[in-house]
Structures are given as structure tokens and as C-alpha cells.
Design an enzyme around this catalytic site. Sequence first.
Site, mmCIF file in Angstrom:
data_model
loop_
_atom_site.group_PDB
_atom_site.id
_atom_site.type_symbol
_atom_site.label_atom_id
_atom_site.label_comp_id
_atom_site.label_asym_id
_atom_site.label_seq_id
_atom_site.Cartn_x
_atom_site.Cartn_y
_atom_site.Cartn_z
ATOM 1 N N SER A 1 0.795 -1.241 0.000
ATOM 2 C CA SER A 1 0.000 0.000 0.000
ATOM 3 C C SER A 1 0.820 1.281 0.000
ATOM 4 C CB SER A 1 -0.981 -0.003 1.173
ATOM 5 O OG SER A 1 -2.076 -0.849 0.870
ATOM 6 N N LYS B 1 3.520 6.905 4.132
ATOM 7 C CA LYS B 1 2.520 5.876 3.832
ATOM 8 C C LYS B 1 3.081 4.531 4.252
ATOM 9 C CE LYS B 1 -1.329 4.242 2.382
ATOM 10 N NZ LYS B 1 -1.187 3.174 3.409
#
Length: 255
Positions: free
Chosen positions: A76, A219
Site C-alpha cells: 500500500s 505511507k
Amino acid sequence: MRRLVVLLVACGSNAAPPPPPPPIVAQDAAARVDATFDPAPIAKLWPDGCFVMRDAAGMVHENDRDRCALPRRPFSTFKLANALIAVDAGVLAGPDAAMTWDRKRIPDEKYYLESWRKPHTLRSGIAVSAVPYFRTLALQIGEPRMRAGLAKLDYGNREIGGMLDRFWLSGALRVTAHQQLAFVEALARGKLAMSAHAQDTVRQISLLARDGEAALHGKTGSGPVEDGKGKWLVWQVGWIARGTTILPYAGWLEA
């Protein structure tokens, strides 16, 4: 001076069949960084993976050169690139543009988090790492624009084999920590071959925390290690911004 904490969190994983995401990685596996931090001792804090960062003087610090050169699935963390390509191509207008989930092409799965099932904008979707929305986004971008976007970003090996909606989760895409470092540094400095608006949008949605004048961007991403031994690969990539000082970082560990 207070320091921002880079905590690796396992989220946004998607595998078949998917095990449940592991818990937050222990704080003794985290690295504390800010604009005044000396990163030289990072090797002692990162025994089970790779951590690389560039300091304010431009020097690169890493705990294990060989590990940091290993191509791994981005999981991700790729949502940063996915969002950039989407905004640059005009698929999404900006940070608060509504996202969609094509439930016919991407059915709901029992392991999906409840936070993923809610309506999302780009900002809220990346905050909870809403996998079905970003899989849908890749389909909306389409293969030609996705390939072109990866080439413009020079992202990893640029490979999208293994289904357009999951090539970063279980397909052919691979990226090293050094490549992640170069990518997030260029994003932080607005130097990517993408529109200024796209880069500004992703800088906005990547903000994780503020501590005084310092801001942490990043992230996370995670998924099963490919050797089949039951471990998980856990990433965090991003940067610290304090005034004009930018400290990019990228790291992964196996848990």
C-alpha cells in the site's frame, strides 16, 4: 526538542487468501527522526529489515546496503503513486474528490476493514488505506495511463503484470528502498515529472502528524513475504519537513 516518531503500521494489505493484518510493530523497531536528529545509530534500531534516509546535509544513511537494494512488493505504499497518476491524469480532481468502489469488479471480502466500507474521498481513503477504492482507482486510470504514469515516475521496475487492480499487491511490481527514497524525496521537493497540482495534492494527503514546526509525511504498506514462511513485509516511506529542511526516509522490516 520533541521528535516525530516513524511507526511502522501494518495496513492496506491484500493477499489471497489473506491472513489478518499483524498488530502495530513494537516501538523498539521504530526510528525517531527530526530535522536535528543524527541518523547514524539507525542500524541498531532496525535489526530485521532496511532503513535508509537522507539527512539535511545530503548524506545518505542506511543500516544494510544489500537489504535496501532488494526489490520488494510495495503493497500500500504504492497508493502515493496511484494517487499521483490519478490526479495528473484528471481521474480525480484533488484531495477531497470523491472516490468510488466498483463492487461488481471488486467484490467485498470478509477481511475488509469496516473503515474501508465507508464512503471516501482521496484524503480519507489514503488515511485508512482503503484497498477496494484504490483497486477501483487503478481500473479507472486504465492500463495505458498507468504504464505511462509509472514511466513518468520511474517507479520501481514499472511492471504491472498480475491484474491491473492488484499488481502492487500480488503482481509483478517491485521497488527497492533506495528507489522509494528517491521517489518520496522528489515528491517532497516537487521534482517529479507530474503536474504541480498532482504533487501538491499528494503532499497534502500524505501528512501523518505535526510536532511544532515539523511535519511527518508518509505511507505504510504490508503483505505476506513471498518465501511462504508466514512472515509479513511491512513498509513505511515518507519524509520529515521542517521549514526548508526535507529528510526523506524509506524502510521495511519482516515481522
